[in-house]
Structure formats: C-alpha cells, structure tokens
Scaffold this active site. Structure first.
Site, PDB file in Angstrom:
ATOM      1  N   HIS A 112     -21.484  -9.570  -6.768  1.00 36.51           N
ATOM      2  CA  HIS A 112     -21.184  -8.398  -5.943  1.00 36.51           C
ATOM      3  C   HIS A 112     -21.844  -8.520  -4.562  1.00 36.51           C
ATOM      4  CE1 HIS A 112     -19.973  -3.897  -6.398  1.00 36.51           C
ATOM      5  NE2 HIS A 112     -19.786  -4.321  -5.167  1.00 36.51           N
ATOM      6  N   ILE A 113     -21.579  -9.630  -3.887  1.00 41.63           N
ATOM      7  CA  ILE A 113     -22.223  -9.903  -2.603  1.00 41.63           C
ATOM      8  C   ILE A 113     -21.245  -9.986  -1.441  1.00 41.63           C
ATOM      9  CG2 ILE A 113     -24.200 -11.108  -3.623  1.00 41.63           C
ATOM     10  CD1 ILE A 113     -22.763 -13.758  -2.820  1.00 41.63           C
ATOM     11  N   ASP A 116       0.869  -1.179   0.000  1.00 42.68           N
ATOM     12  CA  ASP A 116       0.000   0.000   0.000  1.00 42.68           C
ATOM     13  C   ASP A 116       0.902   1.224   0.000  1.00 42.68           C
ATOM     14  OD1 ASP A 116      -1.726   2.180   0.666  1.00 42.68           O
ATOM     15  OD2 ASP A 116      -3.170   0.746   1.489  1.00 42.68           O
ATOM     16  N   GLU A 166     -21.776  -4.532 -14.663  1.00 41.30           N
ATOM     17  CA  GLU A 166     -22.603  -5.315 -13.752  1.00 41.30           C
ATOM     18  C   GLU A 166     -24.078  -5.072 -14.018  1.00 41.30           C
ATOM     19  OE1 GLU A 166     -21.388  -4.646  -9.711  1.00 41.30           O
ATOM     20  OE2 GLU A 166     -19.429  -5.566 -10.007  1.00 41.30           O
ATOM     21  N   ARG A 211     -13.548  -3.603  -7.194  1.00 42.54           N
ATOM     22  CA  ARG A 211     -14.320  -3.090  -8.304  1.00 42.54           C
ATOM     23  C   ARG A 211     -13.865  -3.769  -9.587  1.00 42.54           C
ATOM     24  NH1 ARG A 211     -17.329  -1.592  -5.165  1.00 42.54           N
ATOM     25  NH2 ARG A 211     -18.351   0.433  -4.879  1.00 42.54           N
ATOM     26  N   ASP A 221     -15.971 -11.216  -7.449  1.00 45.56           N
ATOM     27  CA  ASP A 221     -17.260 -10.752  -6.940  1.00 45.56           C
ATOM     28  C   ASP A 221     -17.724  -9.512  -7.691  1.00 45.56           C
ATOM     29  OD1 ASP A 221     -19.442 -10.833  -5.034  1.00 45.56           O
ATOM     30  OD2 ASP A 221     -18.540  -9.070  -4.097  1.00 45.56           O
TER      31      ASP A 221
END
Length: 314
Positions: free
Chosen positions: A281-282, A170, A262, A233, A257
């Site tokens: 996307h859950i 990061d 989408e 994303r 996901d």
C-alpha cells in the site's frame, strides 16, 4: 485543543499542529482499540490514515470531537453517516497523492514490460541472458481505466506521452468532461475496457457498488496477456477469483498495492505465484506526497477547530 493522531504521519503536519494544540501522536494506537477509545475522551480532533476504524462506537467514546482528519483520500474506514449524525466534519487530503499514485502505476507498467524484476539477480549470478530479458515497448499498447478521477486523468496524460492508447470507463463522466474532451481519453463501456486493454488500472473507491467489481466473469473477458493494476482498495478485485485466474493463465500479470486484509495473511495463496508484483500500500507514499498530505490535513483540521469550513470536507 487536543488532537489525537493514531497512525503514521509526517513531521511537517505534526509540528504545525503543535503550534496551536496539544498533540498526542501514537502511530500504532490504532492496533490497541481499548487504549484508542480511552485516548479520545477529551479529543477535539482525530487524525487517521486507513487502519483506524472510525465507527459509531469510537465516536461515542469521543464526546468532544469536532473534526476527523484523514491522511489520504479513501474514506471507507470512516462511518460517514455516523459522523454526519453527530455533525462531525471529515476533512481529507484531496489530490495530495495523485502524482505519486500515477507515477507508481506508470513505473510498474514500464518495469513489467522490460522484465526488470529478476534481471539484476541473473546478472549478479554471472549470467548474460539477453534473450530471456528481451522486453516489450509500451508504445501502441492500450491502457484501460476503470474510474477517471484526478489520479486517472493525471495518469492518462502521462500514458499518452508514451504513445499509449488510452481508454476508460466512468459512469459519472459525461462526453465533454475534461478527461474525454481535453485529455483525449476515449470513452468505453465497462466491458469494452476489459476486452480491449493490455493494461487495466483501477481508480474507484471501495463501497457496496464496487466490492468484487472484478471477479471471475470480468477476468475471463480480458486479454490473454493482460496486466491488472489495483492501487485503489482491496476487495474491488475478488482475490480468490484473481488467484484462480492467474494460476490458470501464466501469461497474465497482476500488480497489487492493496489487499482486502492489510497486511495480508502470511499464507495468502497469491504469494506463491510468479506472475504478480506486490507492494505494501505504497503507491501514494512518496516523501513529497506525504509532506503535502501531512500539512494539508493539519491546516484543514485547524480551520475546522477555529470555526472555518474546510475546502476538503465531507
């Protein structure tokens, strides 16, 4: 006060809003752009999830808008610059789904490692194929993080509890920040995470800097049997490149996901692959996280409407 909610929401937050405002709740409104714009003419608050495109045009059709609420944490569907220019704050459910996403990632890693996707069908078919479904332990495996926000840190603690080696990258983290100094996550370069990890999990926002962050060059640096997990994303991984990589390397695996579009088109080529796990996307959707999200966003929207600054605003 008039509040318009254009996407799926849980009743706890809706009921809270109804105690103080006139609420229009149409969870499919985002699909009808023309009707959406009409419904916002008198709205003072707009609450969305990730499908409603809150852009300059929409804001122009909402002259009374005082606050935008986001049922989640990603803000890539909201034109923040346009909102700021109109002095409209955006509030969001900071960390409300962090536990759910971290548990999703960990559960998919465990399922993949123990070959649990097809074994039930095999047993129901009358087979008792113990050799085929002999899996692997995650103990001693390396999980690599790209992005070390709240979700990443919570997931890292859970992975370490299973005896996994935890490394991460990061660029906004300093050596003595919490993730490295307290969680025990080992700092690595971006390339080192790609090269060392058995599992690579993405936890970054989608923007011009992260679009196609993982493409052909990055994929080719990974281990032969790597598992790539994206709960952030679509668009962070280049989907055509990923398809080519998975097709050419059957020992690799992808857990997706999120998609660039989408829902994805029915003819999406990745649907033809066996070495994928796909969900709609859950990862952040559990009853608990959505109750928290619904209540939290409702409370923060009401704070803004009543002239109080939200703690979760941008």
């Amino acid at each position: 006060m008039k509040v318009v909610i254009t996407e799926m929401n849980w009743p706890e937050g809706i009921n809270l809003l109804k105690q103080h405002a006139d609420v229009t709740y149409e969870p499919s409104l985002w699909k009808d752009r023309e009707q959406l714009l009409v419904s916002l003419e008198k709205a003072e608050a707009l609450i969305v999830r990730n499908q409603t495109q809150v852009d300059e045009e929409l804001l122009t059709h909402a002259p009374n808008l005082k606050v935008i609420g986001r049922l989640g944490v990603g803000l890539d569907n909201i034109d923040l610059e346009a909102a700021r220019s109109k002095e409209i704050p955006v509030v969001f459910a900071r960390n409300a789904n962090a536990i759910s996403v971290s548990e999703y990632v960990l559960s998919t890693i465990l399922m993949k490692s123990r070959n649990l996707f097809d074994v039930t069908a095999s047993v129901k078919a009358g087979k008792w194929d113990r050799r085929t479904y002999t899996g692997e332990e995650v103990f001693g495996k390396t999980i690599g993080f790209i992005g070390l926000g709240e979700i990443g840190m919570r997931l890292a603690r859970r992975a370490k509890a299973l005896g996994m080696n935890v490394v991460g990258y990061d660029p906004f983290m300093a050596p003595f920040d919490y993730a490295f100094h307290e969680v025990g996550l080992e700092s690595r370069s971006f390339e080192n995470v790609l090269e060392e990890s058995n599992f690579i999990t993405l936890h970054v926002p989608f923007n011009k800097h992260t679009e196609n962050l993982i493409g052909e060059n990055e994929l080719n640096k990974m281990k032969e049997n790597v598992t790539i997990i994206n709960t952030s994303r679509g668009g962070i991984i280049n989907e055509p490149d990923l398809y080519s990589f998975l097709s050419a390397n059957p020992k690799t695996f992808a857990i997706l996901d999120v998609f660039q579009q989408e829902p994805p088109a029915k003819e999406h080529p990745i649907f033809n692959l066996e070495n994928v796990l796909l969900t709609p996307h859950i990862s952040g959707l559990t009853e608990q996280s959505q109750q928290r999200t619904s209540i939290m966003v409702a409370e923060e929207v009401l704070h803004e409407l009543n002239g109080q600054k939200s703690l979760c605003r941008v």
